[in-house]
Write a protein that holds these residues in place. Sequence first.
Motif, PDB file in Angstrom:
ATOM      1  N   MET A   1       0.861  -1.161   0.000  1.00 29.71           N
ATOM      2  CA  MET A   1       0.000   0.000   0.000  1.00 29.71           C
ATOM      3  C   MET A   1       0.908   1.224   0.000  1.00 29.71           C
ATOM      4  SD  MET A   1      -2.776   1.141   2.876  1.00 29.71           S
ATOM      5  CE  MET A   1      -3.595  -0.401   2.828  1.00 29.71           C
ATOM      6  N   ASN A   2       0.985   1.918  -1.109  1.00 29.99           N
ATOM      7  CA  ASN A   2       1.838   3.094  -1.200  1.00 29.99           C
ATOM      8  C   ASN A   2       1.001   4.267  -1.653  1.00 29.99           C
ATOM      9  OD1 ASN A   2       3.792   4.973  -1.537  1.00 29.99           O
ATOM     10  ND2 ASN A   2       4.962   3.842  -3.045  1.00 29.99           N
ATOM     11  N   HIS A   3       0.828   5.228  -0.783  1.00 32.37           N
ATOM     12  CA  HIS A   3       0.038   6.409  -1.093  1.00 32.37           C
ATOM     13  C   HIS A   3       0.890   7.652  -0.906  1.00 32.37           C
ATOM     14  CE1 HIS A   3      -3.676   4.226  -1.575  1.00 32.37           C
ATOM     15  NE2 HIS A   3      -3.308   3.508  -0.557  1.00 32.37           N
ATOM     16  N   ASP A  48     -10.134   6.498   6.086  1.00 33.90           N
ATOM     17  CA  ASP A  48     -10.216   7.958   6.021  1.00 33.90           C
ATOM     18  C   ASP A  48      -8.871   8.576   5.651  1.00 33.90           C
ATOM     19  OD1 ASP A  48     -12.884   7.765   6.707  1.00 33.90           O
ATOM     20  OD2 ASP A  48     -12.585   8.356   8.800  1.00 33.90           O
ATOM     21  N   ALA A  49      -7.794   8.030   6.200  1.00 35.12           N
ATOM     22  CA  ALA A  49      -6.460   8.549   5.896  1.00 35.12           C
ATOM     23  C   ALA A  49      -6.111   8.331   4.425  1.00 35.12           C
ATOM     24  CB  ALA A  49      -5.417   7.882   6.796  1.00 35.12           C
ATOM     25  N   ALA A  56      -8.923   6.811  -4.345  1.00 32.89           N
ATOM     26  CA  ALA A  56     -10.230   6.159  -4.412  1.00 32.89           C
ATOM     27  C   ALA A  56     -10.434   5.319  -3.155  1.00 32.89           C
ATOM     28  CB  ALA A  56     -10.306   5.274  -5.649  1.00 32.89           C
ATOM     29  N   PRO A  57     -11.663   5.220  -2.666  1.00 36.28           N
ATOM     30  CA  PRO A  57     -11.922   4.409  -1.472  1.00 36.28           C
ATOM     31  C   PRO A  57     -11.524   2.946  -1.690  1.00 36.28           C
ATOM     32  CG  PRO A  57     -13.871   5.690  -2.084  1.00 36.28           C
ATOM     33  CD  PRO A  57     -12.864   5.860  -3.182  1.00 36.28           C
ATOM     34  N   VAL A  58     -10.952   2.361  -0.674  1.00 32.19           N
ATOM     35  CA  VAL A  58     -10.546   0.949  -0.717  1.00 32.19           C
ATOM     36  C   VAL A  58     -11.706   0.121  -0.178  1.00 32.19           C
ATOM     37  CG1 VAL A  58      -8.862  -0.721   0.111  1.00 32.19           C
ATOM     38  CG2 VAL A  58      -8.151   1.623  -0.329  1.00 32.19           C
TER      39      VAL A  58
END
Length: 98
Positions: A1-3, A48-49, A56-58
């Motif tokens: 998970m890389n944001h 939320d983070a 996009a929502p997971v």
Amino acid sequence: MNHGGDDAVRAAFARAVRLDVRRMAARRRRDREDLAARLANGLDVLRDAVTAGGEAPVPDGALRSVVNAAAAARLNDLSVTPRDLRSLLELDRPPESG
């Protein structure tokens, strides 16, 4: 998970994994249920983070699956003794509040 290296996402993910590790290791049903409720809240914070950065929502299932896989990997660390693993995962300490 890389944001994008978002610290809030990393902190929320780490907290959710810690809660899931504790949930998996809990011996009493009451403790597991309490930790499951806290984990659900932790997943909401993580979601939320992630979306705060414009992502996009997971889907719930995908988020829970990623956290669960990370928690299972931590619990199955065979490079240390079970006692050391409990200490590393802070399972001998009272759970964090919240």
